[in-house]
Write a protein that holds these residues in place. Sequence first.
Motif, PDB file in Angstrom:
ATOM      1  N   ILE A 252      42.479  38.285  55.017  1.00  0.00           N
ATOM      2  CA  ILE A 252      42.454  39.414  56.006  1.00  0.00           C
ATOM      3  C   ILE A 252      43.256  39.104  57.558  1.00  0.00           C
ATOM      4  O   ILE A 252      41.856  39.302  58.690  1.00  0.00           O
ATOM      5  CB  ILE A 252      41.534  40.799  55.986  1.00  0.00           C
ATOM      6  CG1 ILE A 252      41.172  41.330  54.259  1.00  0.00           C
ATOM      7  CG2 ILE A 252      42.047  41.897  56.596  1.00  0.00           C
ATOM      8  CD1 ILE A 252      40.359  42.286  54.469  1.00  0.00           C
ATOM      9  N   PRO A 253      44.932  38.607  57.557  1.00  0.00           N
ATOM     10  CA  PRO A 253      44.333  38.608  58.960  1.00  0.00           C
ATOM     11  C   PRO A 253      44.827  39.475  60.169  1.00  0.00           C
ATOM     12  O   PRO A 253      44.695  39.273  61.190  1.00  0.00           O
ATOM     13  CB  PRO A 253      45.838  36.886  58.399  1.00  0.00           C
ATOM     14  CG  PRO A 253      46.465  37.863  57.229  1.00  0.00           C
ATOM     15  CD  PRO A 253      45.451  38.266  56.518  1.00  0.00           C
ATOM     16  N   ASP A 254      45.150  40.432  59.409  1.00  0.00           N
ATOM     17  CA  ASP A 254      45.748  41.943  59.535  1.00  0.00           C
ATOM     18  C   ASP A 254      45.857  42.957  58.936  1.00  0.00           C
ATOM     19  O   ASP A 254      45.141  43.111  57.725  1.00  0.00           O
ATOM     20  CB  ASP A 254      46.804  41.923  60.503  1.00  0.00           C
ATOM     21  CG  ASP A 254      48.044  41.395  59.504  1.00  0.00           C
ATOM     22  OD1 ASP A 254      48.359  41.948  58.683  1.00  0.00           O
ATOM     23  OD2 ASP A 254      48.566  40.304  60.116  1.00  0.00           O
ATOM     24  N   GLY A 255      45.485  44.596  59.871  1.00  0.00           N
ATOM     25  CA  GLY A 255      45.539  45.828  58.861  1.00  0.00           C
ATOM     26  C   GLY A 255      44.589  46.522  58.957  1.00  0.00           C
ATOM     27  O   GLY A 255      43.534  45.556  59.581  1.00  0.00           O
ATOM     28  N   TRP A 256      44.821  47.473  58.356  1.00  0.00           N
ATOM     29  CA  TRP A 256      44.241  47.948  57.422  1.00  0.00           C
ATOM     30  C   TRP A 256      43.249  47.914  57.070  1.00  0.00           C
ATOM     31  O   TRP A 256      43.846  48.410  55.736  1.00  0.00           O
ATOM     32  CB  TRP A 256      44.193  49.688  57.930  1.00  0.00           C
ATOM     33  CG  TRP A 256      44.703  50.482  59.409  1.00  0.00           C
ATOM     34  CD1 TRP A 256      46.380  50.223  59.244  1.00  0.00           C
ATOM     35  CD2 TRP A 256      44.170  50.544  60.130  1.00  0.00           C
ATOM     36  NE1 TRP A 256      46.323  50.723  60.241  1.00  0.00           N
ATOM     37  CE2 TRP A 256      45.513  51.064  61.075  1.00  0.00           C
ATOM     38  CE3 TRP A 256      43.242  51.338  61.007  1.00  0.00           C
ATOM     39  CZ2 TRP A 256      45.650  51.602  61.906  1.00  0.00           C
ATOM     40  CZ3 TRP A 256      43.373  51.453  62.291  1.00  0.00           C
ATOM     41  CH2 TRP A 256      44.037  51.734  62.643  1.00  0.00           C
ATOM     42  N   HIS A 257      41.394  48.060  56.617  1.00  0.00           N
ATOM     43  CA  HIS A 257      41.230  47.092  55.555  1.00  0.00           C
ATOM     44  C   HIS A 257      39.714  48.353  54.837  1.00  0.00           C
ATOM     45  O   HIS A 257      39.441  48.122  55.754  1.00  0.00           O
ATOM     46  CB  HIS A 257      40.512  45.672  55.528  1.00  0.00           C
ATOM     47  CG  HIS A 257      40.224  44.775  56.847  1.00  0.00           C
ATOM     48  ND1 HIS A 257      40.640  45.256  58.147  1.00  0.00           N
ATOM     49  CD2 HIS A 257      38.776  44.820  57.330  1.00  0.00           C
ATOM     50  CE1 HIS A 257      39.799  44.610  58.744  1.00  0.00           C
ATOM     51  NE2 HIS A 257      38.947  44.587  58.031  1.00  0.00           N
ATOM     52  N   GLY A 258      40.250  48.225  53.590  1.00  0.00           N
ATOM     53  CA  GLY A 258      39.009  49.410  53.557  1.00  0.00           C
ATOM     54  C   GLY A 258      39.871  50.569  52.496  1.00  0.00           C
ATOM     55  O   GLY A 258      41.397  50.782  52.953  1.00  0.00           O
ATOM     56  N   PRO A 259      39.254  51.297  51.641  1.00  0.00           N
ATOM     57  CA  PRO A 259      38.145  50.476  50.698  1.00  0.00           C
ATOM     58  C   PRO A 259      38.111  49.744  50.058  1.00  0.00           C
ATOM     59  O   PRO A 259      38.843  48.919  50.093  1.00  0.00           O
ATOM     60  CB  PRO A 259      37.816  51.733  49.870  1.00  0.00           C
ATOM     61  CG  PRO A 259      38.894  52.323  48.812  1.00  0.00           C
ATOM     62  CD  PRO A 259      40.178  51.943  50.815  1.00  0.00           C
ATOM     63  N   SER A 260      36.400  49.409  50.017  1.00  0.00           N
ATOM     64  CA  SER A 260      36.043  48.269  48.934  1.00  0.00           C
ATOM     65  C   SER A 260      35.092  48.596  48.276  1.00  0.00           C
ATOM     66  O   SER A 260      34.550  49.867  48.887  1.00  0.00           O
ATOM     67  CB  SER A 260      35.153  47.283  49.578  1.00  0.00           C
ATOM     68  OG  SER A 260      35.560  46.146  50.594  1.00  0.00           O
ATOM     69  N   ILE A 261      35.844  49.423  46.757  1.00  0.00           N
ATOM     70  CA  ILE A 261      35.024  50.056  45.932  1.00  0.00           C
ATOM     71  C   ILE A 261      34.414  49.443  44.583  1.00  0.00           C
ATOM     72  O   ILE A 261      35.308  48.521  44.283  1.00  0.00           O
ATOM     73  CB  ILE A 261      36.503  51.610  45.436  1.00  0.00           C
ATOM     74  CG1 ILE A 261      37.392  51.970  46.161  1.00  0.00           C
ATOM     75  CG2 ILE A 261      35.730  51.582  44.215  1.00  0.00           C
ATOM     76  CD1 ILE A 261      38.680  52.324  45.696  1.00  0.00           C
ATOM     77  N   ALA A 262      33.298  49.796  44.318  1.00  0.00           N
ATOM     78  CA  ALA A 262      32.260  49.410  43.290  1.00  0.00           C
ATOM     79  C   ALA A 262      32.698  50.055  42.201  1.00  0.00           C
ATOM     80  O   ALA A 262      32.230  51.828  42.253  1.00  0.00           O
ATOM     81  CB  ALA A 262      31.018  49.121  44.203  1.00  0.00           C
ATOM     82  N   ALA A 263      32.607  49.565  41.181  1.00  0.00           N
ATOM     83  CA  ALA A 263      33.121  50.379  39.819  1.00  0.00           C
ATOM     84  C   ALA A 263      31.585  51.180  39.338  1.00  0.00           C
ATOM     85  O   ALA A 263      30.636  50.537  39.719  1.00  0.00           O
ATOM     86  CB  ALA A 263      33.753  49.717  38.580  1.00  0.00           C
ATOM     87  N   PRO A 264      31.940  52.134  38.643  1.00  0.00           N
ATOM     88  CA  PRO A 264      30.228  52.469  38.555  1.00  0.00           C
ATOM     89  C   PRO A 264      29.758  51.609  37.152  1.00  0.00           C
ATOM     90  O   PRO A 264      30.445  51.367  36.821  1.00  0.00           O
ATOM     91  CB  PRO A 264      31.053  53.801  37.510  1.00  0.00           C
ATOM     92  CG  PRO A 264      32.014  54.586  38.632  1.00  0.00           C
ATOM     93  CD  PRO A 264      32.585  53.203  38.542  1.00  0.00           C
ATOM     94  N   GLY A 265      27.801  51.723  38.011  1.00  0.00           N
ATOM     95  CA  GLY A 265      27.274  50.680  36.782  1.00  0.00           C
ATOM     96  C   GLY A 265      26.991  49.171  37.381  1.00  0.00           C
ATOM     97  O   GLY A 265      26.977  48.677  36.850  1.00  0.00           O
ATOM     98  N   HIS A 266      28.266  48.868  38.130  1.00  0.00           N
ATOM     99  CA  HIS A 266      28.179  47.118  38.689  1.00  0.00           C
ATOM    100  C   HIS A 266      28.413  47.271  40.425  1.00  0.00           C
ATOM    101  O   HIS A 266      29.194  47.847  40.990  1.00  0.00           O
ATOM    102  CB  HIS A 266      29.816  47.058  38.413  1.00  0.00           C
ATOM    103  CG  HIS A 266      29.565  46.665  37.152  1.00  0.00           C
ATOM    104  ND1 HIS A 266      29.275  45.931  36.632  1.00  0.00           N
ATOM    105  CD2 HIS A 266      30.000  47.987  36.218  1.00  0.00           C
ATOM    106  CE1 HIS A 266      29.556  45.773  34.935  1.00  0.00           C
ATOM    107  NE2 HIS A 266      30.529  47.137  34.981  1.00  0.00           N
ATOM    108  N   THR A 267      26.838  46.809  40.552  1.00  0.00           N
ATOM    109  CA  THR A 267      26.585  46.890  41.924  1.00  0.00           C
ATOM    110  C   THR A 267      27.856  45.730  42.548  1.00  0.00           C
ATOM    111  O   THR A 267      28.536  44.936  42.541  1.00  0.00           O
ATOM    112  CB  THR A 267      25.414  46.112  42.554  1.00  0.00           C
ATOM    113  OG1 THR A 267      24.557  47.565  41.931  1.00  0.00           O
ATOM    114  CG2 THR A 267      25.255  46.215  44.215  1.00  0.00           C
ATOM    115  N   MET A 268      28.241  45.521  43.752  1.00  0.00           N
ATOM    116  CA  MET A 268      29.427  44.541  44.395  1.00  0.00           C
ATOM    117  C   MET A 268      28.946  44.555  45.398  1.00  0.00           C
ATOM    118  O   MET A 268      28.156  45.042  46.531  1.00  0.00           O
ATOM    119  CB  MET A 268      30.601  45.320  44.839  1.00  0.00           C
ATOM    120  CG  MET A 268      31.205  44.799  45.781  1.00  0.00           C
ATOM    121  SD  MET A 268      32.829  45.893  46.587  1.00  0.00           S
ATOM    122  CE  MET A 268      33.807  45.738  45.554  1.00  0.00           C
TER     123      MET A 268
END
Length: 321
Positions: A252-268
């Motif tokens: 990520i050199p620049d930009g709006w970052h997010g979301p980071s999404i965790a799939a149900p049942g799997h901790t990210m």
Amino acid sequence: MTSSTTKSTTKPTQSTPKPTAQSNADFHLPAGKAAAGPYAVDIDPERAGWGYSSLRVLELPPGGTHAFATGDSEWIVLPLSGGCTVAADGETFDLHGRADVFSGVTDFAYLPRDTEAAITSTAGGRFALTGARCERRLPARYGPASAVPVELRGAGTCSRQVNNFGAVGAFECDRLIAVEVLTPGGNWSSYPPHKHDECRPGEESELEEIYYFEIAEAHGTEGVGYQRVSPSGRGRGTDVLAEVRTGDTVLIPDGWHGPSIAAPGHTMYYLNVMAGPAAERAWLICDHPEHAWIRATWPDQPVDPRLPLYEAPTAPSGDAR
């Protein structure tokens, strides 16, 4: 025993190159794509096309050792799984480590620029080397797990845990900022979307950032997550929508970052590595104006009861490290 040596030949960079017309594939590096030499991940400023931030992931077999020169960068050696001994500048640090990133806070070692270092692991393991080009040469130091601030951010489905091992105010570095984030399955983190791609004193820092992901397995199946980065009108116009798996990285050199999404049942899990050109080491962010309102909803919601996944251990009595 395996042995390897890496020598840095880079020179400090004062300006960040900003190439254009790059695709999603330039910023999302699936597991294996960023491998080089002894490293499962090897991202330096030249490879990323920027000025400061670096990340390496080193995998050592039982009895393995790895020697390298820190060059013009400061580094934190952070066990992802297993423990190791780190030697540098006449100091030796025994890192107890952890079983994996989902099981506990780990201790770590700080290595200054312009030194020779070696990492040895009796039982084997995986170790992240988070780095940043810098000017000051600080002393080599041990970071105990008991001193790592564990923070809960957000609420409801935006709840996440942050292990601030290398955060500003938690541990002294010259330019490097590094933290770990754990997001329970089904939750969104790195949200609301935010950016730090320009210098606005007191409001926003200019910081390059690397995300390194691990996703917990469940019921014998591999987990996945999703990472979004959208253009902010600055720099390269970074635009990413990536399905991420264990071992993937996102630049990520620049930009709006997010979301980071965790799939149900799997901790990210993701490891954030940041550094930039400003003389002051600071993490100042700007929320996306269309989504910043979400923060105002958090006081009325409980934090996800699955958090914290774990807390920092209590310091042993008499441990002065």
